[in-house]
Design a protein around this motif. Sequence first.
Motif, PDB file in Angstrom:
ATOM      1  N   UNK A  66       3.606 -99.268  17.208  1.00  0.00           N
ATOM      2  CA  UNK A  66       4.370 -98.386  18.085  1.00  0.00           C
ATOM      3  C   UNK A  66       5.202 -97.424  17.241  1.00  0.00           C
ATOM      4  N   UNK A  67       5.275 -96.165  17.686  1.00  0.00           N
ATOM      5  CA  UNK A  67       6.255 -95.240  17.118  1.00  0.00           C
ATOM      6  C   UNK A  67       7.259 -94.899  18.207  1.00  0.00           C
ATOM      7  N   UNK A  68       8.533 -94.974  17.871  1.00  0.00           N
ATOM      8  CA  UNK A  68       9.579 -94.868  18.876  1.00  0.00           C
ATOM      9  C   UNK A  68      10.590 -93.780  18.496  1.00  0.00           C
ATOM     10  N   UNK A  69      10.680 -92.706  19.300  1.00  0.00           N
ATOM     11  CA  UNK A  69      11.724 -91.697  19.081  1.00  0.00           C
ATOM     12  C   UNK A  69      13.093 -92.365  19.235  1.00  0.00           C
ATOM     13  N   UNK A  70      13.921 -92.327  18.185  1.00  0.00           N
ATOM     14  CA  UNK A  70      15.092 -93.201  18.167  1.00  0.00           C
ATOM     15  C   UNK A  70      16.395 -92.462  17.950  1.00  0.00           C
ATOM     16  N   UNK A  71      17.433 -92.979  18.608  1.00  0.00           N
ATOM     17  CA  UNK A  71      18.783 -92.482  18.415  1.00  0.00           C
ATOM     18  C   UNK A  71      19.688 -93.667  18.174  1.00  0.00           C
ATOM     19  N   UNK A  72      20.026 -94.349  19.259  1.00  0.00           N
ATOM     20  CA  UNK A  72      20.916 -95.505  19.159  1.00  0.00           C
ATOM     21  C   UNK A  72      20.207 -96.822  18.845  1.00  0.00           C
ATOM     22  N   UNK A  73      18.925 -96.765  18.578  1.00  0.00           N
ATOM     23  CA  UNK A  73      18.149 -97.945  18.173  1.00  0.00           C
ATOM     24  C   UNK A  73      17.995 -98.969  19.308  1.00  0.00           C
ATOM     25  N   UNK A  74      18.210 -98.538  20.573  1.00  0.00           N
ATOM     26  CA  UNK A  74      18.029 -99.474  21.682  1.00  0.00           C
ATOM     27  C   UNK A  74      16.553 -99.698  21.967  1.00  0.00           C
ATOM     28  N   UNK A  75      15.833 -98.604  22.139  1.00  0.00           N
ATOM     29  CA  UNK A  75      14.429 -98.690  22.495  1.00  0.00           C
ATOM     30  C   UNK A  75      13.627 -99.469  21.453  1.00  0.00           C
ATOM     31  N   UNK A  76      13.761 -99.078  20.203  1.00  0.00           N
ATOM     32  CA  UNK A  76      12.951 -99.740  19.170  1.00  0.00           C
ATOM     33  C   UNK A  76      13.436-101.172  18.916  1.00  0.00           C
ATOM     34  N   UNK A  77      14.704-101.442  19.213  1.00  0.00           N
ATOM     35  CA  UNK A  77      15.195-102.822  19.086  1.00  0.00           C
ATOM     36  C   UNK A  77      14.476-103.725  20.091  1.00  0.00           C
ATOM     37  N   UNK A  78      14.159-103.183  21.260  1.00  0.00           N
ATOM     38  CA  UNK A  78      13.381-103.947  22.242  1.00  0.00           C
ATOM     39  C   UNK A  78      11.990-104.255  21.679  1.00  0.00           C
ATOM     40  N   UNK A  79      11.430-103.322  20.915  1.00  0.00           N
ATOM     41  CA  UNK A  79      10.152-103.567  20.248  1.00  0.00           C
ATOM     42  C   UNK A  79      10.274-104.677  19.216  1.00  0.00           C
ATOM     43  N   UNK A  80      11.375-104.685  18.513  1.00  0.00           N
ATOM     44  CA  UNK A  80      11.642-105.755  17.544  1.00  0.00           C
ATOM     45  C   UNK A  80      11.695-107.116  18.250  1.00  0.00           C
ATOM     46  N   UNK A  81      12.356-107.151  19.399  1.00  0.00           N
ATOM     47  CA  UNK A  81      12.439-108.412  20.154  1.00  0.00           C
ATOM     48  C   UNK A  81      11.027-108.853  20.586  1.00  0.00           C
TER      49      UNK A  81
END
Length: 481
Positions: free
Chosen positions: A262-277
Motif C-alpha cells: 500500500x502507498x498512503x498519502x500521509x500527514x498526521x500518520x493516522x491512515x498509514x498507522x491503520x495499515x501498520x495495525x
Amino acid sequence: MRYLSTRGHADRKQFCEILLEGLAPDGGLYLPESYPKLDAAALTHLRDVWQSQGYAALAFEVLSLYIDDIPRDDLQALCRKTYTQEVFGTKEIVPLKPLQAAGQAQPDLYLEALSNGPTLAFKDMAMQLLGNLFEYELARRGEELNILGATSGDTGSAAEYAMRGKKGVRVFMTSPHGRMSPFQQAQMFSLLDENIHNIAIDGVFDDCQDIVKAVSNDLAFKRRYKIGTVNSINWARLLAQVVYYFAGYFQATQNNDQKVSFTVPSGNFGNVCAGHVARMMGLPIDRLVVATNENDVLDEFFRTGIYRVRGTADTHETSSPSMDISKASNFERFVFDLLERDGAQTKAIFGEGLSREGFFDLSGDARFAKAAAVYGFDSGRSTHADRLQTIQQVFATYGVMIDTHTADGVKVAKEHLNAQVPMIVLETALPIKFASTIVEALGRQPDRPAQFEGIESLPKRVQVMKADVEQIKAFITQHCD
Ligand SMILES: *Cc1c(COP(=O)(O)O)cnc(C)c1O
C-alpha cells in the motif's frame, strides 16, 4: 481487550472509556494491549465474509476483535447503519480501480476509492462510524457532548456530516474566514441542522486552533459544557480505517498466500498507522509506503531516523493542503511499537524531550533499522511540480482524474513498484475538492458528482466572529442552554 497509553501509564481501559477521549492522562496515545493475530483460517473466514456479505459485515468482524463492551448485535447494527451504498455510493463501499493502459496485460497499480462518502474525502470512512458510535454511547450514558474543532477543510466537514442530526451531540466548528475553497465552504456552510454550528473566524487556521486550545484549557468551562474533540488521534477513528486495508487486500488478490503493498498519502500518520495495525494483525502486506508532500517530516524520519518537528515558518502551504503538517500527531503510536513498547522511552522522546529539543534521533538505535525490515515501511516525497505531472500522466495514460493528495501517493508508489506484488494507492479525496490545481494541471474543470451540482448557491448557515476566546465561549454557552 484493554487499552494502554504509549507513555507507560498503569491504567488499562475499555473501548467505550476511550471512545470519547483524546489523549491518555499522561499525554500518550491509546493502543490495544496487543494486536489480535489472525491465523490462516481466520483470514480465510474474513475473505468469505467480505465476498458473501460485503463491507459492513467485514467491518463488524474486524471491530469486534477490538470492542468487547458493546453487545455484538448493537455493534453489528452500527456497522450496517454506517456502511451503506446510499452513503458511500457503491455496493463495494471502497472499490478498487485498476490503473491499466490500453493493451497492457495487467494494471500498473490500483487505486482504492475511499472518497465517495458525503464529503468526498477518506475521513468519512472513519468519521461516519464515529458519529454513530458517539450517538450510541452518549445515549447509553445519558450524556451530551459538544464537539469543538478547528478546520481548514477536510476534517471539519467530515465531522459535521458525521454528527449532523445525531442526538446528544453538538458541533462548533471554527474555520479561517474566507480561506477555504468555495466548494469546501459550500459543503460545510450549507448544513442547516440545528446541532451544527459553523464559526468563521477573522484570522488564519492557527488562530482557530489557538481558540480551541484556549477553550479546552479552561477546565471548568470544559467540564461544565462537556467540550470534546474528534481529532485524528482518536483510537476509534484509526480502528475504523483498519477495515479498508482488508477490503483492498481481498479485492487485489485471489488467495491469502499473495501479498500486496500500500502507498498512503500521509500527514498526521493516522491512515498509514491503520495499515501498520492491519499488518501487525497478520494481513499479508509487503510494503507500507508513506507518501508526503513538501512537508516531509515523515519521509525524513524513514530515511534518516531523525524526527524533526517543523516550526510554523517551516510548514509549507501546498496544493495537497490536507497533508500540510508540522508534526505527525499519530506517529507516536508506531514509534512505541518500534521501541518494542517501551513506554518510558516513548515518554522521554515525545514528551519533554521533543518540546525542549524539537527533534529526536533514532538513527543509532538498532531498532530503527527494523522500521523497514520488520515493519515494511518505505517512504518518499512529492512536490507541486510532481503533483501536476502525475495528474497529467495518470489522466493521459489511464483516463483517470486524481486529486492532488492521491497524486502524491501515485508519484511515490511508482518509485516502489515490484512486479510480483500488486501496489494499492489509497485515493484520499476526489479532484473536485481541489479544482484550481486540476485546472492548472489539465486546463479543465474536474468532474463534479451529480449530487454536488450547484451547492455554492444553497442557503448558508455560518457565524463570522473575531478571534476572541470569550466571544466563542459566549456563543457556545448560548447554544447549550
Ligand atoms: C487527512 C488527509 C490526508 C492525511 O491523512 P493522515 O491520516 O493525516 O495521514 C491525506 N489526504 C487527504 C485528502 C486528507 O483529507
